[in-house]
Design a protein around this motif. Structure first.
Motif, PDB file in Angstrom:
ATOM      1  N   ASN A 264     -47.673 -21.907  17.731  1.00 45.91           N
ATOM      2  CA  ASN A 264     -46.531 -20.996  17.146  1.00 45.91           C
ATOM      3  C   ASN A 264     -46.038 -21.622  15.977  1.00 45.91           C
ATOM      4  OD1 ASN A 264     -46.580 -19.227  19.287  1.00 45.91           O
ATOM      5  ND2 ASN A 264     -44.999 -20.530  20.422  1.00 45.91           N
ATOM      6  N   SER A 265     -46.009 -22.819  15.532  1.00 47.23           N
ATOM      7  CA  SER A 265     -45.627 -23.317  14.322  1.00 47.23           C
ATOM      8  C   SER A 265     -46.905 -24.053  13.827  1.00 47.23           C
ATOM      9  CB  SER A 265     -44.308 -24.441  14.563  1.00 47.23           C
ATOM     10  OG  SER A 265     -44.097 -24.903  13.227  1.00 47.23           O
ATOM     11  N   LYS A 266     -47.505 -23.218  12.759  1.00 47.96           N
ATOM     12  CA  LYS A 266     -48.658 -23.945  12.225  1.00 47.96           C
ATOM     13  C   LYS A 266     -48.479 -24.917  11.218  1.00 47.96           C
ATOM     14  CE  LYS A 266     -51.205 -19.511  13.128  1.00 47.96           C
ATOM     15  NZ  LYS A 266     -50.473 -19.549  14.444  1.00 47.96           N
ATOM     16  N   GLY A 267     -47.363 -24.991  10.457  1.00 44.28           N
ATOM     17  CA  GLY A 267     -46.978 -25.937   9.882  1.00 44.28           C
ATOM     18  C   GLY A 267     -46.715 -27.210  10.467  1.00 44.28           C
ATOM     19  N   SER A 268     -45.887 -27.191  11.558  1.00 46.61           N
ATOM     20  CA  SER A 268     -45.601 -28.370  12.267  1.00 46.61           C
ATOM     21  C   SER A 268     -46.847 -28.982  12.653  1.00 46.61           C
ATOM     22  CB  SER A 268     -44.646 -28.181  13.632  1.00 46.61           C
ATOM     23  OG  SER A 268     -43.239 -27.850  12.944  1.00 46.61           O
ATOM     24  N   TYR A 269     -47.860 -28.189  13.209  1.00 45.92           N
ATOM     25  CA  TYR A 269     -49.143 -28.560  13.795  1.00 45.92           C
ATOM     26  C   TYR A 269     -49.959 -29.304  12.636  1.00 45.92           C
ATOM     27  CZ  TYR A 269     -53.366 -28.800  16.557  1.00 45.92           C
ATOM     28  OH  TYR A 269     -54.543 -29.134  17.050  1.00 45.92           O
ATOM     29  N   MET A 270     -49.887 -28.719  11.401  1.00 48.26           N
ATOM     30  CA  MET A 270     -50.573 -29.372  10.421  1.00 48.26           C
ATOM     31  C   MET A 270     -50.038 -30.680  10.015  1.00 48.26           C
ATOM     32  SD  MET A 270     -53.075 -27.552   8.770  1.00 48.26           S
ATOM     33  CE  MET A 270     -53.137 -28.296   7.009  1.00 48.26           C
ATOM     34  N   ARG A 271     -48.737 -30.679  10.065  1.00 48.28           N
ATOM     35  CA  ARG A 271     -48.038 -32.169   9.620  1.00 48.28           C
ATOM     36  C   ARG A 271     -48.161 -32.979  10.597  1.00 48.28           C
ATOM     37  NH1 ARG A 271     -44.202 -28.358   7.268  1.00 48.28           N
ATOM     38  NH2 ARG A 271     -43.182 -28.145   9.479  1.00 48.28           N
ATOM     39  N   SER A 272     -48.152 -32.926  11.884  1.00 48.55           N
ATOM     40  CA  SER A 272     -48.241 -33.718  12.823  1.00 48.55           C
ATOM     41  C   SER A 272     -49.705 -34.076  13.128  1.00 48.55           C
ATOM     42  CB  SER A 272     -47.912 -33.055  14.250  1.00 48.55           C
ATOM     43  OG  SER A 272     -46.189 -33.032  14.107  1.00 48.55           O
ATOM     44  N   LEU A 273     -50.674 -33.169  13.147  1.00 47.44           N
ATOM     45  CA  LEU A 273     -52.104 -33.366  13.782  1.00 47.44           C
ATOM     46  C   LEU A 273     -53.101 -33.213  12.693  1.00 47.44           C
ATOM     47  CD1 LEU A 273     -51.569 -31.627  16.967  1.00 47.44           C
ATOM     48  CD2 LEU A 273     -51.671 -34.268  16.582  1.00 47.44           C
ATOM     49  N   ILE A 274     -53.089 -32.628  11.369  1.00 51.12           N
ATOM     50  CA  ILE A 274     -54.089 -32.696  10.640  1.00 51.12           C
ATOM     51  C   ILE A 274     -53.636 -33.476   9.223  1.00 51.12           C
ATOM     52  CG2 ILE A 274     -55.541 -30.949   9.148  1.00 51.12           C
ATOM     53  CD1 ILE A 274     -55.103 -29.080  11.357  1.00 51.12           C
ATOM     54  N   ILE A 275     -52.587 -33.329   8.414  1.00 51.83           N
ATOM     55  CA  ILE A 275     -52.380 -33.921   7.372  1.00 51.83           C
ATOM     56  C   ILE A 275     -52.062 -35.208   7.447  1.00 51.83           C
ATOM     57  CG2 ILE A 275     -50.542 -34.095   5.356  1.00 51.83           C
ATOM     58  CD1 ILE A 275     -49.945 -31.061   6.072  1.00 51.83           C
ATOM     59  N   ASN A 276     -52.945 -36.222   6.546  1.00 54.13           N
ATOM     60  CA  ASN A 276     -52.949 -37.476   6.586  1.00 54.13           C
ATOM     61  C   ASN A 276     -53.665 -38.280   8.051  1.00 54.13           C
ATOM     62  OD1 ASN A 276     -51.851 -38.072   4.110  1.00 54.13           O
ATOM     63  ND2 ASN A 276     -49.812 -37.590   4.914  1.00 54.13           N
ATOM     64  N   GLN A 277     -54.188 -37.140   8.658  1.00 54.45           N
ATOM     65  CA  GLN A 277     -54.909 -37.714   9.868  1.00 54.45           C
ATOM     66  C   GLN A 277     -56.565 -37.533   9.874  1.00 54.45           C
ATOM     67  OE1 GLN A 277     -53.278 -39.024  12.639  1.00 54.45           O
ATOM     68  NE2 GLN A 277     -51.288 -38.608  11.375  1.00 54.45           N
ATOM     69  N   TYR A 278     -56.921 -36.593   8.964  1.00 48.61           N
ATOM     70  CA  TYR A 278     -58.271 -36.440   8.497  1.00 48.61           C
ATOM     71  C   TYR A 278     -58.447 -36.767   7.117  1.00 48.61           C
ATOM     72  CZ  TYR A 278     -58.694 -34.246  13.072  1.00 48.61           C
ATOM     73  OH  TYR A 278     -58.565 -34.162  14.432  1.00 48.61           O
ATOM     74  N   PRO A 279     -59.707 -37.020   6.594  1.00 47.56           N
ATOM     75  CA  PRO A 279     -59.969 -37.246   5.332  1.00 47.56           C
ATOM     76  C   PRO A 279     -59.763 -35.921   4.646  1.00 47.56           C
ATOM     77  CG  PRO A 279     -61.855 -38.146   6.552  1.00 47.56           C
ATOM     78  CD  PRO A 279     -60.832 -37.383   7.368  1.00 47.56           C
ATOM     79  N   TYR A 280     -59.381 -35.785   3.543  1.00 44.93           N
ATOM     80  CA  TYR A 280     -59.269 -34.643   2.820  1.00 44.93           C
ATOM     81  C   TYR A 280     -59.418 -34.667   1.553  1.00 44.93           C
ATOM     82  CZ  TYR A 280     -54.816 -36.260   1.197  1.00 44.93           C
ATOM     83  OH  TYR A 280     -53.741 -37.204   0.660  1.00 44.93           O
ATOM     84  N   GLN A 281     -59.671 -33.396   0.826  1.00 46.67           N
ATOM     85  CA  GLN A 281     -59.987 -33.255  -0.885  1.00 46.67           C
ATOM     86  C   GLN A 281     -59.153 -32.005  -1.268  1.00 46.67           C
ATOM     87  OE1 GLN A 281     -63.773 -34.077  -1.842  1.00 46.67           O
ATOM     88  NE2 GLN A 281     -63.756 -32.700  -3.614  1.00 46.67           N
ATOM     89  N   GLU A 282     -58.612 -32.038  -2.224  1.00 45.75           N
ATOM     90  CA  GLU A 282     -58.082 -30.704  -2.836  1.00 45.75           C
ATOM     91  C   GLU A 282     -59.279 -29.806  -3.377  1.00 45.75           C
ATOM     92  OE1 GLU A 282     -54.824 -28.931  -6.203  1.00 45.75           O
ATOM     93  OE2 GLU A 282     -55.297 -31.101  -5.814  1.00 45.75           O
ATOM     94  N   VAL A 283     -59.293 -28.468  -3.289  1.00 44.10           N
ATOM     95  CA  VAL A 283     -60.340 -27.682  -3.661  1.00 44.10           C
ATOM     96  C   VAL A 283     -59.998 -27.324  -4.971  1.00 44.10           C
ATOM     97  CG1 VAL A 283     -61.691 -25.577  -3.261  1.00 44.10           C
ATOM     98  CG2 VAL A 283     -61.006 -27.142  -1.457  1.00 44.10           C
ATOM     99  N   LYS A 284     -60.413 -27.478  -6.038  1.00 42.31           N
ATOM    100  CA  LYS A 284     -60.048 -27.172  -7.495  1.00 42.31           C
ATOM    101  C   LYS A 284     -60.633 -25.836  -7.782  1.00 42.31           C
ATOM    102  CE  LYS A 284     -57.919 -31.099  -8.628  1.00 42.31           C
ATOM    103  NZ  LYS A 284     -56.735 -31.007  -8.848  1.00 42.31           N
ATOM    104  N   LYS A 285     -59.966 -25.133  -8.422  1.00 41.07           N
ATOM    105  CA  LYS A 285     -60.406 -23.754  -8.619  1.00 41.07           C
ATOM    106  C   LYS A 285     -61.233 -23.679  -9.862  1.00 41.07           C
ATOM    107  CE  LYS A 285     -56.111 -21.440  -7.081  1.00 41.07           C
ATOM    108  NZ  LYS A 285     -54.787 -20.747  -7.702  1.00 41.07           N
TER     109      LYS A 285
END
Length: 75
Positions: free
Chosen positions: A50-71
């Motif tokens: 129900n709260s995709k932002g909270s899910y992202m903050r808690s379980l995805i952001i800074n939990q997985y390797p990531y990279q910004e996609v440049k236009k």
């Protein structure tokens, strides 16, 4: 990857590539990030939450390797 628009104050759309286990998130601020090594289950839970932002903050952001996609710039 086909983007799915979501109802969220943080996210505009998400997609998932099951071959590479990559979650792509387009944020309302305009930036796009790829998160690597994300299971399909985590992606599906994000879509169901129900709260995709909270899910992202808690379980995805800074939990997985990531990279910004440049236009890509047009010549």
């Amino acid at each position: 990857m086909q983007m799915i628009e979501v109802d969220s104050s943080m996210l505009k759309a998400v997609s998932y590539n099951s071959a590479t286990h990559t979650l792509r998130a387009v944020f309302n601020g305009g930036k796009t990030y790829d998160y690597f090594e994300v299971s399909r289950k985590v992606y599906e839970q994000l879509l169901d939450d129900n709260s995709k932002g909270s899910y992202m903050r808690s379980l995805i952001i800074n939990q997985y390797p990531y990279q910004e996609v440049k236009k890509k710039r047009k010549p």
